[in-house]
Write an enzyme that holds these catalytic residues in place. Structure first.
Site, short mmCIF file in Angstrom:
data_model
loop_
_atom_site.label_atom_id
_atom_site.label_comp_id
_atom_site.label_asym_id
_atom_site.label_seq_id
_atom_site.Cartn_x
_atom_site.Cartn_y
_atom_site.Cartn_z
N CYS A 158 0.93 -1.49 0.01
CA CYS A 158 -0.40 -0.16 -0.10
C CYS A 158 0.69 1.63 0.36
CB CYS A 158 -1.11 0.26 1.49
SG CYS A 158 -1.94 -1.59 1.28
N HIS A 291 -2.37 8.58 6.23
CA HIS A 291 -2.54 7.32 5.21
C HIS A 291 -4.18 6.95 6.20
CE1 HIS A 291 -1.86 3.20 3.59
NE2 HIS A 291 -1.63 2.82 4.42
N HIS A 326 -9.81 2.64 0.15
CA HIS A 326 -8.16 2.19 0.65
C HIS A 326 -7.99 1.73 -1.11
CE1 HIS A 326 -4.82 1.75 1.18
NE2 HIS A 326 -4.17 0.77 2.25
#
Lengths: 396, 353
Positions: A158, A291, A326
């Site tokens: 990620c 994040h 996400h």
């Protein structure tokens, strides 16, 4: 040395262009919905940031022949990269030493999972066998923007797109390249949906980053690319500079394959490195695009790392994942575009769905759309394997 | 600007390359279209319980990196940069197969956790407690070269002083079957397999891991200097010659300055023509090949890098990798050229310390 950003492109669940994304952000419109393009037993339970266009529609946008063998990841990536190149007003991609640094975690997994057994019975689908390969996806994106040069891909889960931007900036700084298209792309796949499901970090609700009662993340799909160019090109071509990459840092948490350390060591180190390179103080950051995946572990670890860096004076911060979900390897690319939009429009996008402060610390994200002069934005991205990345974008 | 020295190397491959001296015993395969790695004993490196759960690529990577660090006398590097073409493909397959076969039910996370492409680099960092920069490049046959380029830039700029750079790729059954379907892997009927005397398309597939310790200081046991490298996504055959000459020119070199050329021939007649295209450029110097020993896979070129650096250190070319009969008394510059199916071309220039 700062590196100029001269173009950007994006496709996400909140819009198919930069303008559409900005419009959704300022109208507080989420892209999370129930899934429609993938057959999965979880479709009624989970919400995802899905782009409501079929592969055929995406391929048509790219004028691809109907017998193309693009994975959805390549289709999304090519659309965003083309937008970025057009936005930078590049007429001849190879007029300068140019490169493409892409990022993805799934590559062509969407096709592999679809035809896993069928490959052996149906010759017609065999064209997708080589599309699984991550490099093949990047090669197709390069073809769509007419690039002949250095092409490579980063896959660090990620944080991938942040690392692609980082390498791109390094290649410009060192003079290795004059121009580089950087970013990431990831399509939704049953593989990732089920993977995160088994980790029990998928929310059955809308994700609520930094909220005490957060239940996990929503997955999303998206692609975003930036064009980075050397000062020489900027002057020679009289480019409009959208913003600059002024700092970056990557560090490893070296704690656990999937979980972040309690005190966010990796995140702390990454942010510190970025400040050192940008030669600015934490107090100069006007906005943090966190994040903020809304998993219990990430938000605690990231929050602690932010407090370690900023102390009592944590700047306005928000996670934009309630808008997009996400988007894994693409996330840092998407959030780079949002960071640049924040700088260009002097606006902070709110952290949707937040209600209650976390019991571990007193951090309240920005809850409403806020206008203020923005010079520096810090963007965090963390991934499996302890991978922690920070980028700093600046107006000047 | 600092130089970039190769100060330690470790190689796990389908040959005995881990605990032996450079290519002292090799086997030439002519009958298998997939050749598996000869894995070292992991007993001293990895606790048995952990080793059972670990993917082959991770174990090979841990072994190769341990040796690379040990040779360079480095405990913990400043950064770890890895290249892999397929990542932990076996775990990906296991998870995918389970989810398809059980209609998305009864799944456990272990294989998913280990399926991310950066697992090898992450596990090495975890084992060493290395909190530095950690990147993983995944881009076909230039995955390893991307890692090399990144490391070289950072060492030359003195951002870091010691970087562990490497590559790992493992085979896995389903993917190998798919590769056979589309002729990436040679057919049984193409036997006996040969790299130089091939008349079939496709390759003999394999796996392996090579790690190197790169530093900006010369040490007693340094192998060679990484001088320059270049990556190019695609080239037509008629562009290869100018690709090489402009690379040399950029590095202030002439064709005559190159003492040895190491080529990535893999026995695929459809694409080995790329190497024939450069034949005339290097027809007066020793030519070296290595994929008859390593097999082909996305990061097989790291094996070639290991061969080239070892040749420079030993100042001798083992008979088994010679493509022609040219001899040279000493070697100061070695050029590596690799590509796969006409894509992902790389040039790497090494020089004697």
């Amino acid at each position: 040395m700062k590196v100029a950003i001269t173009g950007m492109g994006i496709i996400s669940s909140i819009g198919n262009t930069v303008e559409e994304n900005f419009h959704s952000l300022v109208s507080l419109k989420t892209g999370l919905s129930t899934i429609s393009n993938i057959e999965t037993i979880h479709k009624d339970i989970i919400k995802v940031g899905e782009i409501k266009l079929t592969n055929e529609q995406l391929a048509k946008q790219l004028n691809l022949p109907s017998d193309n063998n693009y994975s959805r990841t390549a289709l999304l990536g090519a659309i965003a990269a083309k937008q970025a190149v057009e936005n930078a007003k590049i007429s001849d991609m190879n007029a300068y030493k140019s490169g493409l640094i892409s990022a993805t975690s799934v590559g062509g997994m969407d096709m592999t999972e679809k035809y896993y057994y069928e490959y052996f019975e149906n010759e017609a689908c065999q064209k997708y066998i080589t599309s699984h390969d991550i490099g093949d996806n990047s090669q197709k994106i390069a073809n769509c923007i007419g690039l002949k040069g250095m092409v490579t891909t980063i896959s660090t889960a990620c944080s991938s797109a942040a690392n692609a931007i980082m390498l791109g900036a390094r290649l410009i700084q060192s003079g290795e390249l004059d121009r580089v298209v950087v970013g990431g792309t990831d399509a939704l796949a049953k593989f990732t949906i089920n993977g995160f499901k088994t980790l029990m970090i998928l929310s059955d609700d809308y994700n609520a980053p930094f909220d005490n009662n957060r239940k996990g993340l929503n997955l999303g799909e998206a692609a975003a690319f930036l064009v980075l160019e050397s000062e020489t090109i900027v002057k020679k071509e009289n480019r409009e500079v959208l913003a600059y990459v002024t700092g970056f840092g990557n560090a490893n948490d070296a704690f656990h394959q999937t979980a972040s350390s309690e005190n966010g060591d990796g995140a702390f180190l990454a942010m510190n490195k970025a400040f050192k390179m940008a030669k600015i103080q934490p107090g100069e950051i006007d906005y943090i695009n966190a994040h903020g995946t809304a998993t219990p572990n990430n938000d605690l670890s990231e929050g602690r790392a932010i407090i370690r860096i900023f102390g009592e004076n944590v700047p306005d911060f928000s996670s934009t994942k309630p808008f997009t979900g996400h988007t894994l390897a693409a996330a840092a690319g998407i959030e780079a575009v949002y960071s640049i939009l924040a700088i260009q429009n002097n606006i902070i996008f709110p952290n949707l769905n937040f209600k209650t402060n976390m019991e571990e610390f007193n951090l309240t994200p920005q809850l409403t759309l806020k206008e203020k002069e923005i010079h520096h934005v810090l963007s965090n991205s963390f991934g499996f394997g302890g991978n922690c990345s920070t980028l700093i974008f600046s107006k000047n | 600007m600092q130089k970039c020295y190769i100060n330690g190397m470790g190689c796990v491959s389908s040959q005995e390359t881990y605990d032996t001296s450079f290519l002292e015993s090799v086997e030439i395969n002519t009958t298998e279209n997939i050749v598996y790695a000869k894995q070292p004993s992991y007993k001293e490196l990895i606790p048995p319980a952990a080793a059972r759960r670990m993917a082959k690529g991770v174990k090979m990577g841990l072994a190769a990196s341990t040796k690379a660090l040990k040779e360079a006398n480095v405990e913990v590097p400043d950064a770890i940069i890895t290249g892999t073409g397929m990542g932990c493909i076996e775990d990906s397959e296991k998870f995918l197969k389970a989810l398809i076969d059980n209609n998305e039910e009864y799944l456990t996370p272990t294989n998913f956790i280990q399926s991310t492409h950066n697992t090898v680099g992450a596990q090495i960092a975890l084992g060493l407690g290395c909190k530095g920069y950690n990147f993983t490049y995944v881009n076909g046959s230039i995955s390893f070269e991307s890692a090399l380029l990144d490391a070289k830039l950072q060492l030359e700029n003195e951002e870091e002083n010691t970087i562990l750079v490497g590559a790992a790729d493992e085979t896995s059954s389903h993917t190998m079957e798919l590769f056979k379907l589309v002729n990436i892997i040679k057919k049984e009927s193409d036997q006996p397999y040969s790299v130089l005397d091939s008349n079939s398309s496709g390759v003999v597939y394999s796996e392996g891991a090579t790690f190197v310790t790169l530093e900006n200081v010369k040490k007693e046991n340094s192998y060679a200097v990484l001088e320059a490298l270049q990556i190019q996504n695609e080239l037509n055959i008629d562009e290869v010659e100018s690709f090489i000459s402009s690379f040399l020119e950029k590095n202030n070199l002439k064709i005559q300055d190159i003492d040895v050329v190491v080529l990535g021939n893999n026995g695929d007649i459809s694409f080995d023509t790329y190497y024939t295209a450069v034949d005339s450029l290097f027809d007066q110097i020793p030519q070296v090949y290595y994929k008859h020993l390593s097999g082909e896979f996305n990061t097989a070129s790291a094996f070639g890098f290991w061969v080239a650096a070892s040749i420079l250190k030993n100042q001798a070319i083992p008979q088994v990798v010679k493509m022609n009969s040219f001899e040279k008394a000493n070697f100061s510059k070695v050029l590596l050229y690799n590509q796969f199916q006409g894509k992902d071309h790389s040039l790497v220039l090494l020089s004697k310390c």
